[in-house]
Design a protein around this motif. Structure first.
Motif, PDB file in Angstrom:
ATOM      1  N   VAL A 287      -6.587   4.935  -0.148  1.00  0.00           N
ATOM      2  CA  VAL A 287      -5.963   3.887  -0.763  1.00  0.00           C
ATOM      3  C   VAL A 287      -6.394   3.006   0.844  1.00  0.00           C
ATOM      4  O   VAL A 287      -5.828   3.250   2.225  1.00  0.00           O
ATOM      5  CB  VAL A 287      -4.275   3.456  -1.142  1.00  0.00           C
TER       6      VAL A 287
ATOM      7  N   SER B  26      -7.958   1.576  -6.360  1.00  0.00           N
ATOM      8  CA  SER B  26      -8.476   1.570  -5.062  1.00  0.00           C
ATOM      9  C   SER B  26      -8.739   3.022  -4.530  1.00  0.00           C
ATOM     10  O   SER B  26      -9.173   3.362  -3.997  1.00  0.00           O
ATOM     11  CB  SER B  26      -8.055   0.722  -3.992  1.00  0.00           C
ATOM     12  N   VAL B  27      -8.005   4.133  -5.419  1.00  0.00           N
ATOM     13  CA  VAL B  27      -8.373   5.030  -4.969  1.00  0.00           C
ATOM     14  C   VAL B  27      -9.489   5.856  -5.918  1.00  0.00           C
ATOM     15  O   VAL B  27      -9.847   5.871  -7.010  1.00  0.00           O
ATOM     16  CB  VAL B  27      -7.114   5.887  -5.310  1.00  0.00           C
TER      17      VAL B  27
ATOM     18  N   VAL C 165      -3.973   4.497  -8.866  1.00  0.00           N
ATOM     19  CA  VAL C 165      -4.777   3.588  -8.691  1.00  0.00           C
ATOM     20  C   VAL C 165      -6.014   3.182  -7.947  1.00  0.00           C
ATOM     21  O   VAL C 165      -6.367   3.819  -8.321  1.00  0.00           O
ATOM     22  CB  VAL C 165      -3.646   3.773  -7.177  1.00  0.00           C
TER      23      VAL C 165
ATOM     24  N   ARG D  89       0.679  -0.519  -0.116  1.00  0.00           N
ATOM     25  CA  ARG D  89      -0.181   0.116   0.425  1.00  0.00           C
ATOM     26  C   ARG D  89       0.781   1.500   0.185  1.00  0.00           C
ATOM     27  O   ARG D  89       0.828   2.677  -0.730  1.00  0.00           O
ATOM     28  CB  ARG D  89      -0.633   0.546   1.427  1.00  0.00           C
TER      29      ARG D  89
ATOM     30  N   LEU E 265       1.453   7.058  -6.581  1.00  0.00           N
ATOM     31  CA  LEU E 265       1.013   7.832  -6.959  1.00  0.00           C
ATOM     32  C   LEU E 265       0.861   9.043  -6.533  1.00  0.00           C
ATOM     33  O   LEU E 265       1.180  10.642  -7.636  1.00  0.00           O
ATOM     34  CB  LEU E 265      -0.828   8.233  -5.996  1.00  0.00           C
TER      35      LEU E 265
ATOM     36  N   PHE F  88      -5.996   0.167   2.976  1.00  0.00           N
ATOM     37  CA  PHE F  88      -5.233  -1.295   3.897  1.00  0.00           C
ATOM     38  C   PHE F  88      -5.643  -2.103   4.680  1.00  0.00           C
ATOM     39  O   PHE F  88      -6.612  -1.631   5.902  1.00  0.00           O
ATOM     40  CB  PHE F  88      -4.049  -0.969   3.814  1.00  0.00           C
TER      41      PHE F  88
ATOM     42  N   LEU G  74       2.219   2.134  -2.991  1.00  0.00           N
ATOM     43  CA  LEU G  74       0.926   2.412  -4.098  1.00  0.00           C
ATOM     44  C   LEU G  74       1.042   3.839  -4.064  1.00  0.00           C
ATOM     45  O   LEU G  74       0.547   4.500  -4.918  1.00  0.00           O
ATOM     46  CB  LEU G  74      -0.105   1.580  -4.284  1.00  0.00           C
ATOM     47  N   VAL G  75       0.543   4.216  -3.228  1.00  0.00           N
ATOM     48  CA  VAL G  75       0.579   5.405  -2.591  1.00  0.00           C
ATOM     49  C   VAL G  75       1.378   6.345  -2.888  1.00  0.00           C
ATOM     50  O   VAL G  75       2.000   7.808  -3.355  1.00  0.00           O
ATOM     51  CB  VAL G  75       0.408   5.794  -1.323  1.00  0.00           C
TER      52      VAL G  75
ATOM     53  N   TYR H 142      -7.449   3.698   6.251  1.00  0.00           N
ATOM     54  CA  TYR H 142      -6.845   4.165   4.712  1.00  0.00           C
ATOM     55  C   TYR H 142      -5.980   4.602   4.699  1.00  0.00           C
ATOM     56  O   TYR H 142      -4.810   5.567   5.654  1.00  0.00           O
ATOM     57  CB  TYR H 142      -7.905   4.794   4.549  1.00  0.00           C
TER      58      TYR H 142
ATOM     59  N   GLU I  98     -13.865   7.286   2.548  1.00  0.00           N
ATOM     60  CA  GLU I  98     -13.555   6.725   1.714  1.00  0.00           C
ATOM     61  C   GLU I  98     -14.180   7.520  -0.040  1.00  0.00           C
ATOM     62  O   GLU I  98     -14.385   7.141  -1.131  1.00  0.00           O
ATOM     63  CB  GLU I  98     -14.909   5.738   0.824  1.00  0.00           C
TER      64      GLU I  98
ATOM     65  N   GLY J  20      -6.407  11.592  -3.364  1.00  0.00           N
ATOM     66  CA  GLY J  20      -6.285   9.620  -3.069  1.00  0.00           C
ATOM     67  C   GLY J  20      -6.784   9.040  -1.601  1.00  0.00           C
ATOM     68  O   GLY J  20      -6.434   9.540  -0.845  1.00  0.00           O
TER      69      GLY J  20
END
Length: 317
Positions: free
Chosen positions: A98, A23-24, A21, A7, A14, A100, A10-11, A109, A41, A96
Motif C-alpha cells: 500500500v 492499491s494493493v 484494497v 492507509r 486487509l 502512501f 486500509l492495511v 509503502y 511495487e 500486499g
C-alpha cells in the motif's frame, strides 16, 4: 496525517480479511530471472528471509509488527516490534503493498506479509523504499548456486574473520586485492545493504565477504545496470581481465596511483571517491582531484586546504 491514517486503516482491513484494497497488487509468481531486481511495487508473492541482526540491535527486535499491533508500531511504539529470537531465519511471503505519500513528491509503502510456517500476519513500513532485516530468499538461493565452490577475487585488502564472540571484535584476515579465494559456504548475513555472506577460504582461514546479489530491497537511487556484487568482487582473475604489469598491481596493493591507470584500477587502489564531478570525469579524494579522459587517469592535482581553487599539479606515485 489523515492520508497516512487512512492507509493504516486500509492495511488493517486487509490484515483482518475485511476486503481487498485497490492499491494493493494482486499476488503473482516471482520472476524466473535469477538476477532480477524486484521493485517494492512488485514484491507481492515474493518470499523474504529474516536476517540476523547486529548484536547491538537484537534487543530492539525487527521494525515489523503483528497485524493488530501495527498502528502502534507505525506511531513509534518500539515495544510492539516483533522479537529477534522468535523470527530470525524465518521466511515470509509478501501479500500486499500500500503506497502512501511521504513528502517532497516521494512515496513509501506499507507492506503486509504472512509468516510461511505459521500463517501469522505481519505489517511493516518502508524507509527510502527499503525494509531493514530482510533478504529476498531467491537472492540467497541464487547466490549459493552461482558462487558456492567457485573461486572469486575480492576487491578488498582485509575481510572480517568468520568466528568471534559477542564481547570480541572479529579478527581481520588480510589478503592482496584481487587475489583468489574459494567460496566454501553462503548464508544470510546481518546487514540489509549487503545481506548475503560469502564464506571464503583465505590461506586456510575462513573469512566473510558480504555482498548484495540483486538490487531488491535497496533504495532505487543506488541501482545501477551492473549487479551489486560486482562492487565487492571479481568473478574472474582481474590481473587478466584488467591487465597491467606486476609493478602496477604492486602499486594498487600499496594504495598508490599514477597517470595512465584506469578508473577500475584507481578505485581498487584508493576506494570509492568522496564525490565526483563533471559527469564522473573528475574524482575527489580529500585534497586530491583526479581528472579522467574517458576511463584513463589524465591528471592528479592537489587542492589547497584553505582554497580549493588554488591547485598544484603533482604526480602521485
Amino acid at each position: 496525517m489523515k492520508m497516512f491514517s487512512l492507509r493504516i486503516f486500509l492495511v488493517l482491513s486487509l490484515l483482518a480479511g475485511l476486503g481487498t484494497v485497490g492499491s494493493v497488487g494482486a499476488a503473482k509468481a516471482p520472476s524466473a530471472n535469477p538476477a532480477a531486481n524486484v521493485m517494492v511495487e512488485q514484491w507481492v508473492g515474493h518470499n523474504f528471509t529474516f536476517l540476523a541482526l547486529p548484536v547491538d540491535k537484537q534487543a530492539a527486535g525487527y521494525e515489523i509488527f503483528i497485524g493488530e499491533e501495527a498502528v502502534h508500531g507505525f506511531q513509534g511504539d518500539r515495544s510492539v516490534r516483533i522479537p529477534y529470537a522468535e523470527y530470525v531465519g524465518k521466511q515470509i511471503t509478501v501479500t500486499g503493498i500500500v503506497p502512501f505519500p511521504a513528502g517532497y513528491n516521494q512515496k513509501e509503502y506499507i507492506v503486509t506479509m504472512t509468516v510461511d510456517d505459521t500463517g501469522e500476519k505481519l505489517a511493516a513500513r518502508t524507509m527510502r523504499g527499503q525494509l531493514e532485516g530482510l533478504v529476498l530468499t531467491s537472492d540467497l538461493t541464487n547466490a549459493r548456486q552461482q558462487f558456492l565452490g567457485t573461486t572469486v577475487y575480492p576487491k578488498f585488502r582485509d575481510l572480517s574473520g568468520l568466528y568471534w564472540t559477542n564481547t570480541t571484535m572479529p579478527r581481520s584476515v588480510s589478503l592482496p586485492i584481487g587475489s583468489p579465494v574459494t567460496v566454501v559456504d553462503v548464508y544470510a548475513g546481518n546487514q540489509s545493504q549487503k545481506p548475503i555472506w560469502l564464506i571464503v577460504s583465505v590461506n586456510g582461514e575462513k573469512a566473510i565477504l558480504p555482498i548484495a546479489y540483486s538490487w531488491t530491497n535497496t533504495p532505487v537511487e543506488a541501482w545501477t545496470e551492473a549487479p551489486p556484487w560486482q562492487a565487492d568482487l571479481f568473478a574472474a582473475d582481474p590481473k587478466i581481465s584488467l591487465g597491467g604489469s606486476y609493478a602496477l598491481w604492486a602499486q594498487i596493493e600499496n594504495g598508490d596511483i599514477e597517470e595512465g591507470m584506469t578508473k577500475e584500477q584507481v578505485h581498487l587502489s584508493w576506494g570509492k571517491p568522496m564525490r565526483t564531478e563533471k559527469n564522473d570525469s573528475v574524482w575527489l579524494y580529500g585534497t586530491k582531484r583526479l581528472t579522467f579522459h574517458g576511463v584513463v587517469l589524465a591528471s592528479i592535482e592537489t587542492l589547497s586546504e584553505t582554497n580549493e581553487t588554488s591547485i598544484d599539479t603533482v604526480s602521485v606515485k
